[in-house]
Scaffold this motif. Sequence first.
Motif, PDB file in Angstrom:
ATOM      1  N   PHE A   1      45.496  17.066  73.751  1.00 35.27           N
ATOM      2  CA  PHE A   1      46.661  17.703  73.140  1.00 35.27           C
ATOM      3  C   PHE A   1      47.919  16.845  73.199  1.00 35.27           C
ATOM      4  O   PHE A   1      49.024  17.342  72.976  1.00 35.27           O
ATOM      5  CB  PHE A   1      46.936  19.046  73.832  1.00 35.27           C
ATOM      6  N   LEU A   2      47.779  15.555  73.478  1.00 32.12           N
ATOM      7  CA  LEU A   2      48.944  14.684  73.611  1.00 32.12           C
ATOM      8  C   LEU A   2      49.740  14.541  72.312  1.00 32.12           C
ATOM      9  O   LEU A   2      50.906  14.153  72.339  1.00 32.12           O
ATOM     10  CB  LEU A   2      48.517  13.297  74.105  1.00 32.12           C
ATOM     11  N   GLN A   3      49.123  14.855  71.189  1.00 37.11           N
ATOM     12  CA  GLN A   3      49.823  14.712  69.909  1.00 37.11           C
ATOM     13  C   GLN A   3      51.015  15.658  69.805  1.00 37.11           C
ATOM     14  O   GLN A   3      51.873  15.497  68.928  1.00 37.11           O
ATOM     15  CB  GLN A   3      48.873  14.947  68.745  1.00 37.11           C
ATOM     16  N   THR A   4      51.109  16.636  70.714  1.00 33.65           N
ATOM     17  CA  THR A   4      52.278  17.526  70.718  1.00 33.65           C
ATOM     18  C   THR A   4      53.569  16.732  70.938  1.00 33.65           C
ATOM     19  O   THR A   4      54.636  17.157  70.495  1.00 33.65           O
ATOM     20  CB  THR A   4      52.153  18.602  71.811  1.00 33.65           C
ATOM     21  N   VAL A   5      53.463  15.579  71.598  1.00 38.24           N
ATOM     22  CA  VAL A   5      54.650  14.747  71.836  1.00 38.24           C
ATOM     23  C   VAL A   5      55.233  14.269  70.500  1.00 38.24           C
ATOM     24  O   VAL A   5      56.435  14.336  70.277  1.00 38.24           O
ATOM     25  CB  VAL A   5      54.306  13.539  72.738  1.00 38.24           C
ATOM     26  N   ALA A   6      54.371  13.768  69.621  1.00 40.92           N
ATOM     27  CA  ALA A   6      54.821  13.283  68.317  1.00 40.92           C
ATOM     28  C   ALA A   6      55.322  14.442  67.449  1.00 40.92           C
ATOM     29  O   ALA A   6      56.299  14.288  66.695  1.00 40.92           O
ATOM     30  CB  ALA A   6      53.694  12.540  67.607  1.00 40.92           C
ATOM     31  N   LEU A   7      54.664  15.588  67.533  1.00 40.28           N
ATOM     32  CA  LEU A   7      55.096  16.748  66.758  1.00 40.28           C
ATOM     33  C   LEU A   7      56.490  17.197  67.203  1.00 40.28           C
ATOM     34  O   LEU A   7      57.370  17.472  66.386  1.00 40.28           O
ATOM     35  CB  LEU A   7      54.099  17.900  66.929  1.00 40.28           C
ATOM     36  N   GLU A   8      56.671  17.269  68.516  1.00 37.05           N
ATOM     37  CA  GLU A   8      57.958  17.649  69.073  1.00 37.05           C
ATOM     38  C   GLU A   8      59.049  16.666  68.643  1.00 37.05           C
ATOM     39  O   GLU A   8      60.168  17.057  68.280  1.00 37.05           O
ATOM     40  CB  GLU A   8      57.861  17.663  70.603  1.00 37.05           C
ATOM     41  N   ASP A   9      58.709  15.389  68.659  1.00 39.50           N
ATOM     42  CA  ASP A   9      59.670  14.349  68.284  1.00 39.50           C
ATOM     43  C   ASP A   9      60.149  14.544  66.843  1.00 39.50           C
ATOM     44  O   ASP A   9      61.347  14.474  66.560  1.00 39.50           O
ATOM     45  CB  ASP A   9      59.026  12.973  68.452  1.00 39.50           C
ATOM     46  N   TYR A  10      59.205  14.818  65.928  1.00 44.36           N
ATOM     47  CA  TYR A  10      59.591  15.003  64.530  1.00 44.36           C
ATOM     48  C   TYR A  10      60.444  16.266  64.360  1.00 44.36           C
ATOM     49  O   TYR A  10      61.452  16.251  63.632  1.00 44.36           O
ATOM     50  CB  TYR A  10      58.357  15.094  63.634  1.00 44.36           C
ATOM     51  N   LEU A  11      60.059  17.349  65.009  1.00 42.09           N
ATOM     52  CA  LEU A  11      60.803  18.600  64.863  1.00 42.09           C
ATOM     53  C   LEU A  11      62.216  18.477  65.431  1.00 42.09           C
ATOM     54  O   LEU A  11      63.166  19.065  64.895  1.00 42.09           O
ATOM     55  CB  LEU A  11      60.047  19.743  65.549  1.00 42.09           C
ATOM     56  N   LYS A  12      62.371  17.707  66.495  1.00 44.01           N
ATOM     57  CA  LYS A  12      63.705  17.466  67.041  1.00 44.01           C
ATOM     58  C   LYS A  12      64.546  16.641  66.059  1.00 44.01           C
ATOM     59  O   LYS A  12      65.728  16.911  65.850  1.00 44.01           O
ATOM     60  CB  LYS A  12      63.596  16.734  68.381  1.00 44.01           C
ATOM     61  N   LYS A  13      63.922  15.633  65.458  1.00 44.43           N
ATOM     62  CA  LYS A  13      64.647  14.772  64.519  1.00 44.43           C
ATOM     63  C   LYS A  13      65.081  15.543  63.273  1.00 44.43           C
ATOM     64  O   LYS A  13      66.202  15.372  62.782  1.00 44.43           O
ATOM     65  CB  LYS A  13      63.784  13.567  64.116  1.00 44.43           C
ATOM     66  N   ILE A  14      64.211  16.391  62.761  1.00 56.00           N
ATOM     67  CA  ILE A  14      64.561  17.124  61.536  1.00 56.00           C
ATOM     68  C   ILE A  14      65.624  18.181  61.816  1.00 56.00           C
ATOM     69  O   ILE A  14      66.447  18.504  60.958  1.00 56.00           O
ATOM     70  CB  ILE A  14      63.296  17.746  60.882  1.00 56.00           C
ATOM     71  N   GLN A  15      65.645  18.678  63.045  1.00 59.57           N
ATOM     72  CA  GLN A  15      66.711  19.607  63.419  1.00 59.57           C
ATOM     73  C   GLN A  15      68.052  18.880  63.483  1.00 59.57           C
ATOM     74  O   GLN A  15      69.080  19.404  63.036  1.00 59.57           O
ATOM     75  CB  GLN A  15      66.408  20.249  64.774  1.00 59.57           C
ATOM     76  N   ARG A  16      68.042  17.654  64.014  1.00 59.30           N
ATOM     77  CA  ARG A  16      69.282  16.885  64.141  1.00 59.30           C
ATOM     78  C   ARG A  16      69.915  16.558  62.786  1.00 59.30           C
ATOM     79  O   ARG A  16      71.130  16.417  62.685  1.00 59.30           O
ATOM     80  CB  ARG A  16      69.025  15.587  64.920  1.00 59.30           C
ATOM     81  N   VAL A  17      69.092  16.419  61.744  1.00 63.52           N
ATOM     82  CA  VAL A  17      69.642  16.106  60.407  1.00 63.52           C
ATOM     83  C   VAL A  17      69.788  17.378  59.570  1.00 63.52           C
ATOM     84  O   VAL A  17      69.881  17.313  58.344  1.00 63.52           O
ATOM     85  CB  VAL A  17      68.774  15.062  59.674  1.00 63.52           C
ATOM     86  N   ASP A  18      69.808  18.527  60.266  1.00 68.10           N
ATOM     87  CA  ASP A  18      70.010  19.824  59.607  1.00 68.10           C
ATOM     88  C   ASP A  18      68.986  20.079  58.502  1.00 68.10           C
ATOM     89  O   ASP A  18      69.304  20.559  57.426  1.00 68.10           O
ATOM     90  CB  ASP A  18      71.427  19.923  59.045  1.00 68.10           C
ATOM     91  N   PHE A  19      67.742  19.716  58.797  1.00 67.16           N
ATOM     92  CA  PHE A  19      66.602  20.023  57.934  1.00 67.16           C
ATOM     93  C   PHE A  19      66.694  19.387  56.552  1.00 67.16           C
ATOM     94  O   PHE A  19      66.210  19.942  55.571  1.00 67.16           O
ATOM     95  CB  PHE A  19      66.390  21.535  57.852  1.00 67.16           C
ATOM     96  N   ASP A  20      67.311  18.207  56.521  1.00 67.95           N
ATOM     97  CA  ASP A  20      67.321  17.397  55.297  1.00 67.95           C
ATOM     98  C   ASP A  20      66.033  16.572  55.275  1.00 67.95           C
ATOM     99  O   ASP A  20      65.933  15.537  55.923  1.00 67.95           O
ATOM    100  CB  ASP A  20      68.546  16.483  55.287  1.00 67.95           C
TER     101      ASP A  20
END
Length: 333
Positions: free
Chosen positions: A288-307
């Motif tokens: 289940f280590l791929q959750t790290v990459a998933l979390e990383d992307y979701l954090k990044k998309i939140q930072r750019v206000d879902f652009d």
Amino acid sequence: MAASVLRSACGPLRLGVPGLCRRRPPRSLWARARRLPGLVGSSRSVAAASGAGALGSDRYCMELLRKRDYEGYLCSLLLPAKSRSSAFALRAFNVELAQVKDSVSEKTIGLMRMEFWKKTVDDIYHDNPPQQPVALELWKAVKRHNLTKRWLMKIIDEREKNLDDKAYRNIQELENYAENTQSALLYLTLEILGVKDIHADHAASHIGKAQGIVTCLRATPYHGSRRRVFLPMDICMLHGVSQEDFLRKNQDKNVRDVIYDIASQAHLHLKHARSFHKSVPVKAFPAFLQTVALEDYLKKIQRVDFDIFHPSLQQKNTLLPLSLYIQSWRNRY
């Protein structure tokens, strides 16, 4: 407006990995992480590896994965040594199927390739694999771990259905696709690790769905460049957004609301997966280590206000190998 209502009703989207830097790993672990394969690029291309004779079938799978599924490659490197080659074979098989849709000009050719893989899986279970490097390595994995044929066939069948260039009608349709591809891949990975546990299966189901949703989001700019949009139509209609809005890279609030809703669904699946954390055997965590990459992307998309079209979302996280290594050391997912 819908996104703001959701934010006020459900609270902010919390996408962090709690306590990631709370404890510093031993110095030797940091040194080993720096030497983790994949941090340094290789000049050898997959195209140069024309088959088992060029690199060896095991090396071919590794190279294919490193080029086409880098995150999967890194996660596979962190599996126990005895399971690693089988995981490479399994993920290389998934890459071969995933590439079919974008590599053929006609659906008929795609269907023929899918038929090849269906026959290949049948032949593998009759101990008669074709002389194709991924097929040979997959055969070894099946023999070594007695992998369930049904999951392999589900992945092929679902990829075959997805050859049609149609948007998902609703979020459930996207989740079903993810369950039969990404979750099935995780069920097989659990078998490679020797894990048979209902809680691990539940976690795998949710992580696979989150992976499928995030993959759909990440691929949106690429698909848009080819004048295709696959985002769930029900959510687009809810916010009055058309496919043309995405093709024009519209950044209006209602477009961001669509992305917010879809990203929130992926985050919810991660949250559900982690709710089983105390019940899942530690032996299953490497799957289940791929959750790290998933979390990383979701954090990044939140930072750019879902652009969804923000350039930062297309940049590779150079610290991902280290983050994965730390998470592996901490026995978390």
